[in-house]
Enzyme design. Structure first.
Site, mmCIF file in Angstrom:
data_model
loop_
_atom_site.group_PDB
_atom_site.id
_atom_site.type_symbol
_atom_site.label_atom_id
_atom_site.label_comp_id
_atom_site.label_asym_id
_atom_site.label_seq_id
_atom_site.Cartn_x
_atom_site.Cartn_y
_atom_site.Cartn_z
ATOM 1 N N ASP A 9 0.851 -1.194 0.000
ATOM 2 C CA ASP A 9 0.000 0.000 0.000
ATOM 3 C C ASP A 9 0.890 1.249 0.000
ATOM 4 O O ASP A 9 1.800 1.368 0.823
ATOM 5 C CB ASP A 9 -0.902 -0.001 1.236
ATOM 6 C CG ASP A 9 -1.877 1.169 1.232
ATOM 7 O OD1 ASP A 9 -2.891 1.089 0.522
ATOM 8 O OD2 ASP A 9 -1.601 2.168 1.918
ATOM 9 N N ASP A 104 -3.597 2.343 -5.422
ATOM 10 C CA ASP A 104 -2.320 2.355 -4.692
ATOM 11 C C ASP A 104 -2.093 1.109 -3.870
ATOM 12 O O ASP A 104 -1.258 1.093 -2.991
ATOM 13 C CB ASP A 104 -2.265 3.588 -3.775
ATOM 14 C CG ASP A 104 -3.062 3.399 -2.497
ATOM 15 O OD1 ASP A 104 -4.174 2.826 -2.574
ATOM 16 O OD2 ASP A 104 -2.577 3.799 -1.436
ATOM 17 N N GLU A 105 -2.830 0.042 -4.144
ATOM 18 C CA GLU A 105 -2.815 -1.048 -3.176
ATOM 19 C C GLU A 105 -3.154 -2.380 -3.832
ATOM 20 O O GLU A 105 -4.047 -2.452 -4.668
ATOM 21 C CB GLU A 105 -3.856 -0.638 -2.126
ATOM 22 C CG GLU A 105 -4.336 -1.663 -1.222
ATOM 23 C CD GLU A 105 -5.310 -1.037 -0.196
ATOM 24 O OE1 GLU A 105 -5.578 0.186 -0.207
ATOM 25 O OE2 GLU A 105 -5.815 -1.819 0.605
HETATM 26 N N1 DCP Z 1 -8.738 8.474 -1.316
HETATM 27 C C1 DCP Z 1 -9.797 9.358 -1.540
HETATM 28 N N2 DCP Z 1 -10.817 9.470 -0.617
HETATM 29 C C2 DCP Z 1 -10.791 8.744 0.531
HETATM 30 C C3 DCP Z 1 -9.733 7.854 0.764
HETATM 31 C C4 DCP Z 1 -8.714 7.743 -0.173
HETATM 32 O O1 DCP Z 1 -9.828 10.011 -2.576
HETATM 33 N N3 DCP Z 1 -11.777 8.886 1.438
HETATM 34 C C5 DCP Z 1 -7.646 8.392 -2.304
HETATM 35 C C6 DCP Z 1 -6.522 9.329 -1.928
HETATM 36 C C7 DCP Z 1 -5.450 8.439 -1.393
HETATM 37 C C8 DCP Z 1 -5.699 7.136 -2.117
HETATM 38 O O2 DCP Z 1 -7.089 7.100 -2.371
HETATM 39 O O3 DCP Z 1 -4.141 8.958 -1.632
HETATM 40 C C9 DCP Z 1 -5.266 5.933 -1.307
HETATM 41 O O4 DCP Z 1 -6.015 5.861 -0.117
HETATM 42 P P1 DCP Z 1 -5.428 5.310 1.230
HETATM 43 O O5 DCP Z 1 -6.551 5.052 2.134
HETATM 44 O O6 DCP Z 1 -4.498 4.180 0.940
HETATM 45 O O7 DCP Z 1 -4.625 6.534 1.846
HETATM 46 P P2 DCP Z 1 -3.230 7.148 1.482
HETATM 47 O O8 DCP Z 1 -2.466 6.329 0.503
HETATM 48 O O9 DCP Z 1 -3.430 8.555 1.055
HETATM 49 O O10 DCP Z 1 -2.488 7.179 2.878
HETATM 50 P P3 DCP Z 1 -1.912 5.958 3.745
HETATM 51 O O11 DCP Z 1 -0.438 6.236 3.859
HETATM 52 O O12 DCP Z 1 -2.586 6.028 5.055
HETATM 53 O O13 DCP Z 1 -2.186 4.688 3.005
HETATM 54 CA CA CA Z 2 -4.883 2.216 -0.105
HETATM 55 CA CA CA Z 3 -2.201 4.120 0.789
#
Ligand code: DCP
Ligand code: CA
Ligand code: CA
Length: 403
Positions: A9, A104-105
């Site tokens: 992730d 991203d995952e």
């Molecule tokens: N995303 C979004 N709205 C949300 C959650 C996520 O648009 N409510 C998008 C933005 C994030 C991406 O999806 O960058 C990936 O979500 P993640 O939950 O994996 O969060 P991040 O990658 O941003 O942070 P982390 O380091 O906690 O994984």
């Molecule tokens: Ca994710």
């Molecule tokens: Ca993420």
């Protein structure tokens, strides 16, 4: 281990991409989503912004209150999609089976490639290194014997983390005193139900198996198994036709009560849905209209259809649904196509006589011409851009202001 699974992730994904491309943002609280003066939410934010309490999904006004000195930016979805493709190339090269669950995952089944724990660790480190060297981003990786455990492991040492959970005993030890929400499928609603019944940690689930099962039915059984570290799900590659639906939606910057305008927005949404369906060669067997009223009440209305494969048909069905809903101010409208299939539709006599495809094309061309005239839009050569979320939102807002 029967299965060796990695869960990868990316860290603060959208924000990290923007920082990579503009190093002056490094170390600053960066918030990706709507701008503070707009309506909307935080998509994600850098870890610096998180120290102020900003979170994904939070109302942007609330984020601004917590972090007024933050840097606020719109997301650039096309960029993230391109990055995601590159990531998938790296990840998939190490797995016999790979299941992407977001841009991203992904889960990777590396049982064959890794052979043993040492091999698995090596692959995990290689993926982290290559992601850094070739894409310029950090990720967190979990190595485990099951999907649930791998996902929890990747969260454990975020950002730029690595953690392993090699057996059930370690898994249970790690999570037993954590909140029930650590378990996959336990979202806000399920958690609330459990809390109200005195069950707040995984240990409570352990000690109240029957109660949980009674409370949550089938999901309860699954949660109890998970709490015990039992998860035999396989990593299965994503097949677009297994998706439940393909949809597009827009949130208006101001509530809208002009349903002629909403109907016009459906033209654009239908084109977007059709475009995405085409990418995977999918057709649908039904159309759903989704709306959120100004008071946040949400509704969905669906219609089963013959196999449909044109924007015109998606649009016409959505309009039928729109005609039958309560007309009061709304803040969001969305259209989706469901029961996706790769089947060809059977040719009917009508199709043959009318040259259906041409007439559907022409119908949408006419609708677009109407929009151009009515709102003073210029689609010339720009129609492809409409399919980008950002442009779609901008066009919809432009139309709203030029009604
Ligand atoms: N995303 C979004 N709205 C949300 C959650 C996520 O648009 N409510 C998008 C933005 C994030 C991406 O999806 O960058 C990936 O979500 P993640 O939950 O994996 O969060 P991040 O990658 O941003 O942070 P982390 O380091 O906690 O994984
Ligand atoms: Ca994710
Ligand atoms: Ca993420």
């Amino acid at each position: 281990m029967e299965q060796i699974i990695l869960h990868v992730d990316m860290d603060a994904f959208y924000a990290s991409v923007e920082i990579r491309d503009n190093p002056s943002l490094k170390g600053k609280p960066l918030i990706i989503g709507s701008l503070p003066k707009e309506r909307g939410v935080v998509a994600t934010c850098s870890y610096e912004a998180r120290t102020f309490g900003v979170r994904s999904g939070m109302n942007i006004k609330e984020a601004y209150r917590l972090c007024p000195k933050g840097i606020y930016m719109h997301p650039d979805y096309n960029k993230y999609k391109a990055v995601s493709q590159k990531l998938h190339e790296i990840w998939y090269s190490y797995a016999s089976e790979a299941e992407a669950i977001a841009l991203d995952e992904a889960y990777l089944d590396i049982t064959e490639q890794a052979k043993d724990e040492e091999g698995a660790r090596r692959i995990a480190q290689l993926i982290k290194q290559r992601t850094q060297n070739e894409v310029g981003l950090t990720c967190s990786v979990g190595l485990a014997y099951s999907k649930t455990a791998a996902k929890i492991a990747s969260e454990e040492k975020k950002p730029n983390g690595y953690f392993e959970i090699l057996n059930k005993e370690d898994f249970i030890k790690l999570i037993i005193d954590r909140d029930v929400r650590i378990l996959y499928t336990v979202g806000a609603k399920t958690a609330e139900k459990l809390y109200q019944n005195g069950i707040s940690t995984v240990r409570d689930i352990y000690n109240n198996e029957e109660k949980v099962k009674k409370l949550l039915g089938k999901q309860g059984g699954w949660i109890v198994d998970m709490a015990k570290g039992e998860d035999h799900r396989k990593v299965t590659s994503y097949k677009p036709e297994d998706a439940k639906s393909i949809g597009h939606e827009v949130t208006f910057q101001k509530d809208v009560d002009d349903f002629a305008y909403v109907k016009d927005v459906l033209v654009l949404l239908a084109l977007c849905v059709k475009q995405r369906a085409d990418r995977y060669h999918l057709k649908g067997n039904g159309v759903t209209l989704k709306m959120t009223y100004a008071d946040m009440k949400g509704i969905t209305r669906s219609r089963k259809t013959e196999v449909i494969d044109s924007a015109a048909e998606i649009y016409q069905n959505a309009v039928e649904l729109l005609n039958n809903v309560e007309k009061r101010p709304i803040r969001l409208v969305g259209v989706s196509m469901y029961q996706l299939t790769k089947e060809e539709r059977e040719m009917t006599l009508f199709d043959l006589l009318e040259d259906r495809e041409d007439s559907n094309e022409k119908y949408m061309q006419e609708r677009l011409l109407e929009l151009q005239k009515k709102y003073g839009l210029d689609f010339a050569g720009n129609l492809n851009k409409i399919y980008q979320m950002e442009t779609l939102h901008k066009t919809v807002e432009y139309m709203r202001k030029h009604k």
